[in-house]
Motif scaffolding. Structure first.
Motif, PDB file in Angstrom:
ATOM      1  N   GLY A 141      60.962 -35.592  32.889  1.00 54.79           N
ATOM      2  CA  GLY A 141      61.671 -36.239  33.983  1.00 54.79           C
ATOM      3  C   GLY A 141      60.827 -37.297  34.660  1.00 54.79           C
ATOM      4  N   VAL A 142      61.458 -37.980  35.607  1.00 54.66           N
ATOM      5  CA  VAL A 142      60.826 -39.090  36.318  1.00 54.66           C
ATOM      6  C   VAL A 142      61.088 -38.943  37.808  1.00 54.66           C
ATOM      7  N   VAL A 143      60.088 -39.269  38.611  1.00 52.97           N
ATOM      8  CA  VAL A 143      60.254 -39.395  40.056  1.00 52.97           C
ATOM      9  C   VAL A 143      59.980 -40.850  40.423  1.00 52.97           C
ATOM     10  N   VAL A 144      60.911 -41.472  41.112  1.00 51.08           N
ATOM     11  CA  VAL A 144      60.803 -42.886  41.465  1.00 51.08           C
ATOM     12  C   VAL A 144      60.385 -42.997  42.927  1.00 51.08           C
ATOM     13  N   VAL A 145      59.306 -43.750  43.180  1.00 50.34           N
ATOM     14  CA  VAL A 145      58.737 -43.871  44.517  1.00 50.34           C
ATOM     15  C   VAL A 145      58.756 -45.342  44.921  1.00 50.34           C
ATOM     16  N   GLY A 146      59.388 -45.641  46.057  1.00 44.76           N
ATOM     17  CA  GLY A 146      59.463 -47.021  46.521  1.00 44.76           C
ATOM     18  C   GLY A 146      58.897 -47.185  47.912  1.00 44.76           C
ATOM     19  N   TYR A 147      58.225 -48.294  48.119  1.00 43.45           N
ATOM     20  CA  TYR A 147      57.605 -48.603  49.406  1.00 43.45           C
ATOM     21  C   TYR A 147      58.288 -49.807  50.047  1.00 43.45           C
ATOM     22  N   SER A 148      58.580 -49.690  51.344  1.00 40.23           N
ATOM     23  CA  SER A 148      59.166 -50.787  52.108  1.00 40.23           C
ATOM     24  C   SER A 148      60.464 -51.261  51.443  1.00 40.23           C
ATOM     25  N   LEU A 149      60.558 -52.539  51.062  1.00 40.28           N
ATOM     26  CA  LEU A 149      61.791 -53.039  50.443  1.00 40.28           C
ATOM     27  C   LEU A 149      62.202 -52.190  49.245  1.00 40.28           C
TER      28      LEU A 149
ATOM     29  N   THR B 187      56.172 -39.773  64.600  1.00 39.18           N
ATOM     30  CA  THR B 187      56.141 -40.724  65.712  1.00 39.18           C
ATOM     31  C   THR B 187      55.202 -41.888  65.457  1.00 39.18           C
ATOM     32  N   LYS B 188      54.095 -41.644  64.760  1.00 39.10           N
ATOM     33  CA  LYS B 188      53.102 -42.699  64.529  1.00 39.10           C
ATOM     34  C   LYS B 188      52.786 -42.816  63.053  1.00 39.10           C
ATOM     35  N   GLY B 189      52.423 -44.008  62.643  1.00 38.89           N
ATOM     36  CA  GLY B 189      52.101 -44.247  61.240  1.00 38.89           C
ATOM     37  C   GLY B 189      52.236 -45.693  60.843  1.00 38.89           C
ATOM     38  N   GLY B 190      52.930 -46.492  61.678  1.00 40.38           N
ATOM     39  CA  GLY B 190      53.091 -47.899  61.352  1.00 40.38           C
ATOM     40  C   GLY B 190      53.938 -48.113  60.117  1.00 40.38           C
ATOM     41  N   HIS B 191      53.707 -49.230  59.446  1.00 38.81           N
ATOM     42  CA  HIS B 191      54.483 -49.590  58.258  1.00 38.81           C
ATOM     43  C   HIS B 191      53.633 -49.371  57.013  1.00 38.81           C
ATOM     44  N   VAL B 192      54.020 -48.389  56.190  1.00 38.54           N
ATOM     45  CA  VAL B 192      53.263 -47.997  55.000  1.00 38.54           C
ATOM     46  C   VAL B 192      51.785 -47.799  55.373  1.00 38.54           C
ATOM     47  N   GLY B 193      51.585 -47.076  56.480  1.00 37.85           N
ATOM     48  CA  GLY B 193      50.231 -46.795  56.936  1.00 37.85           C
ATOM     49  C   GLY B 193      49.898 -45.332  56.745  1.00 37.85           C
ATOM     50  N   PHE B 194      50.146 -44.537  57.786  1.00 38.62           N
ATOM     51  CA  PHE B 194      50.023 -43.071  57.706  1.00 38.62           C
ATOM     52  C   PHE B 194      48.619 -42.618  57.306  1.00 38.62           C
ATOM     53  N   HIS B 195      47.593 -43.288  57.808  1.00 42.26           N
ATOM     54  CA  HIS B 195      46.231 -42.853  57.488  1.00 42.26           C
ATOM     55  C   HIS B 195      45.907 -41.584  58.255  1.00 42.26           C
ATOM     56  N   ALA B 196      45.250 -40.645  57.594  1.00 42.12           N
ATOM     57  CA  ALA B 196      44.865 -39.400  58.250  1.00 42.12           C
ATOM     58  C   ALA B 196      43.892 -39.693  59.377  1.00 42.12           C
ATOM     59  N   ALA B 197      44.011 -38.925  60.454  1.00 38.03           N
ATOM     60  CA  ALA B 197      43.151 -39.138  61.612  1.00 38.03           C
ATOM     61  C   ALA B 197      41.706 -38.764  61.313  1.00 38.03           C
TER      62      ALA B 197
ATOM     63  N   SER C 241      58.776 -45.972  54.441  1.00 33.76           N
ATOM     64  CA  SER C 241      58.988 -47.115  55.343  1.00 33.76           C
ATOM     65  C   SER C 241      60.115 -48.015  54.846  1.00 33.76           C
ATOM     66  N   ALA C 242      61.231 -47.421  54.491  1.00 34.45           N
ATOM     67  CA  ALA C 242      62.341 -48.184  53.915  1.00 34.45           C
ATOM     68  C   ALA C 242      63.201 -48.825  55.002  1.00 34.45           C
ATOM     69  N   PRO C 243      63.557 -50.099  54.858  1.00 34.35           N
ATOM     70  CA  PRO C 243      64.474 -50.766  55.799  1.00 34.35           C
ATOM     71  C   PRO C 243      65.918 -50.406  55.476  1.00 34.35           C
ATOM     72  N   ILE C 244      66.331 -49.200  55.854  1.00 36.93           N
ATOM     73  CA  ILE C 244      67.632 -48.694  55.416  1.00 36.93           C
ATOM     74  C   ILE C 244      68.802 -49.449  56.043  1.00 36.93           C
ATOM     75  N   ASP C 245      68.561 -50.191  57.115  1.00 38.50           N
ATOM     76  CA  ASP C 245      69.559 -51.102  57.690  1.00 38.50           C
ATOM     77  C   ASP C 245      68.944 -52.493  57.620  1.00 38.50           C
ATOM     78  N   LEU C 246      69.290 -53.256  56.595  1.00 39.00           N
ATOM     79  CA  LEU C 246      68.644 -54.538  56.346  1.00 39.00           C
ATOM     80  C   LEU C 246      68.923 -55.551  57.450  1.00 39.00           C
ATOM     81  N   SER C 247      70.113 -55.525  58.002  1.00 35.40           N
ATOM     82  CA  SER C 247      70.440 -56.458  59.075  1.00 35.40           C
ATOM     83  C   SER C 247      69.597 -56.177  60.318  1.00 35.40           C
TER      84      SER C 247
END
Length: 295
Positions: free
Chosen positions: A100-108, A260-270, A134-140
């Motif tokens: 099988g395959v798992v598809v992983v997408g970032y941002s767009l 609550t925190k993580g920014g855009h495709v960030g999520f760095h461990a503290a 970090s998906a823009p699920i509402d593009l508008s």
């Protein structure tokens, strides 16, 4: 691979040093103005390879090594390219795709993956799960949020990258593509770019029509295979309201990880943890743990 359009889709396939039985192949897809060499793609590839998964770092159409070498370009809803790649893998590497395959997408590409997972009747059976970061699920709503003053530096940088990618393929004078590229040169915002280039190049009336047809939000209720959705409410470029308003509990295949925190495709461990993957990247640890639930 050539999908029959005259364009080529390309990526880099990695086999783990110590393969693990029944581990699905992981396809990693970058975001806007990125490529298979984007740092977050390389980091995720290292994390899942260390757990015995084969990995494909996929370039979207016209990105990475194919900037300026394709007649068409990627956009937030171009799921047919992902399906073409999956079909190619099933045909040419059947042993690898058997688990099988798992598809992983970032941002767009996160929007693209969620749309793919929710396209009833079109999702290949080999897909065992999906991940969107970090998906823009509402593009508008995302396009409007880019216009905020605080986002201006990144907005202008991203627009320059988008223009450079698009104009790298010269258009024949007097053609529709030449007219669209003229609109690209005039564009002052991402909305202008989508309105003057992406929409007409793909058969939509305008930017709002493109956003309406391709926003992943409308596809979420149809998703039936396990799908991890990771998003931070402090993402400066993606509005939190669509994530907060959606009824996640009503759709058990969706695994929301809304923080609550993580920014855009960030999520760095503290902090660095003993034995943490790649020095403590929280995002990659979440991805690995989700894959473990499917293995």
């Amino acid at each position: 691979m050539d999908d029959g359009s005259g364009d080529s889709l390309a990526g880099t396939l990695h086999h783990p040093a110590v393969p693990a039985a029944a581990r699905p192949l992981v396809v990693l897809i970058h975001g806007l103005a990125g490529s298979e060499d984007s740092p977050y793609i390389r980091a995720a590839a290292g994390a899942v390879l260390a757990r015995g998964h084969a990995v494909l770092r996929l370039n979207l159409r016209g990105a990475g090594p194919f900037v300026g070498r394709t007649r068409q370009r990627y956009h937030a809803g171009r799921t047919q390219d992902a399906r073409a790649v999956l079909a190619h893998l099933a045909t040419t590497l059947p042993d690898l795709a058997a688990a099988g395959v798992v598809v992983v997408g970032y941002s767009l590409a996160g929007n693209m993956v969620l749309k793919l997972m929710g396209e009833v009747g079109a999702l290949p059976p080999m897909v065992r799960g999906g991940v969107a970061v970090s998906a823009p699920i509402d593009l508008s709503a995302t396009s409007r949020r880019f216009l905020k003053a605080r986002n201006r530096p990144y907005h202008l940088w991203l627009l320059r990258q988008m223009k450079a990618e698009t104009l790298a393929t010269p258009a024949e004078p007097g053609t529709a593509e030449a007219e669209r590229q003229a609109a690209v040169r005039r564009a002052r915002t991402i909305y202008d770019f989508d309105d003057g280039y992406v929409a007409p190049a793909n058969g939509w009336r305008d930017a709002e029509d493109y956003y309406r047809v391709n926003s992943a939000l409308q596809f979420l209720p149809a998703i039936t295979r396990p799908t991890l959705v990771i998003h931070a409410l402090d993402d400066p470029w993606i509005a939190p309201e669509p994530y907060l308003a959606f009824d996640w509990a009503a759709h058990p295949a969706l695994v929301p990880l809304i923080v609550t925190k993580g920014g855009h495709v960030g999520f760095h461990a503290a902090r660095r943890e003993q034995g943490a993957i790649l020095g403590g990247e929280w995002l990659d640890r979440c991805l690995v743990r989700f894959l473990e639930t499917l293995a």
